[in-house]
Motif scaffolding. Structure first.
Motif, short mmCIF file in Angstrom:
data_model
loop_
_atom_site.label_atom_id
_atom_site.label_comp_id
_atom_site.label_asym_id
_atom_site.label_seq_id
_atom_site.Cartn_x
_atom_site.Cartn_y
_atom_site.Cartn_z
N LEU A 10 0.86 -1.18 0.00
CA LEU A 10 0.00 0.00 0.00
C LEU A 10 0.89 1.23 0.00
O LEU A 10 1.51 1.57 1.00
N SER A 12 2.00 5.29 -0.50
CA SER A 12 1.52 6.62 -0.17
C SER A 12 1.47 7.48 -1.42
O SER A 12 2.05 7.14 -2.45
N ALA A 18 0.04 6.18 3.58
CA ALA A 18 -0.40 4.80 3.82
C ALA A 18 -0.20 4.39 5.28
O ALA A 18 -1.13 3.86 5.90
N THR A 45 -9.41 2.32 -1.22
CA THR A 45 -8.30 3.22 -1.52
C THR A 45 -7.21 2.51 -2.29
O THR A 45 -6.62 3.07 -3.21
N TRP A 46 -6.92 1.26 -1.92
CA TRP A 46 -5.80 0.54 -2.53
C TRP A 46 -6.23 -0.68 -3.36
O TRP A 46 -5.39 -1.50 -3.72
N SER A 47 -7.50 -0.83 -3.64
CA SER A 47 -8.01 -1.98 -4.41
C SER A 47 -7.55 -3.31 -3.82
O SER A 47 -7.03 -4.18 -4.51
N THR A 69 5.46 3.02 2.53
CA THR A 69 4.68 1.91 2.00
C THR A 69 4.39 0.91 3.10
O THR A 69 5.28 0.53 3.86
#
Length: 74
Positions: A10, A12, A18, A45-47, A69
């Motif tokens: 994830l 940023s 993140a 937000t991050w699928s 991250t």
């Protein structure tokens, strides 16, 4: 059928930190009624699949922070 384990990263952006967002979601997930809502923010937000997001925010799986991250496997 076995569940496939995947590593998620994830990242940023200038608008979203993140690590900060994950810390916020973990704090919010302490309240059972809010758990799905904060996990959904991470998922959207991050699928990330909802099941993986729930594991992250409930700290069922460990995560690391590499710079800006968040990395976890679920």
């Amino acid at each position: 059928m076995a569940t496939k384990i995947k590593t998620f990263r994830l990242g940023s952006s200038p608008m979203v930190s993140a690590p900060g967002m994950v810390r916020w979601a973990i704090a919010g997930a302490k309240f059972p009624r809010d758990r799905k809502t904060v996990a959904n923010v991470i998922a959207q937000t991050w699928s990330v699949p909802m099941a993986a997001a729930i594991k992250l925010v409930t700290q069922t799986v460990p995560f690391t922070v590499e710079g800006e991250t968040v990395v976890f496997t679920a």
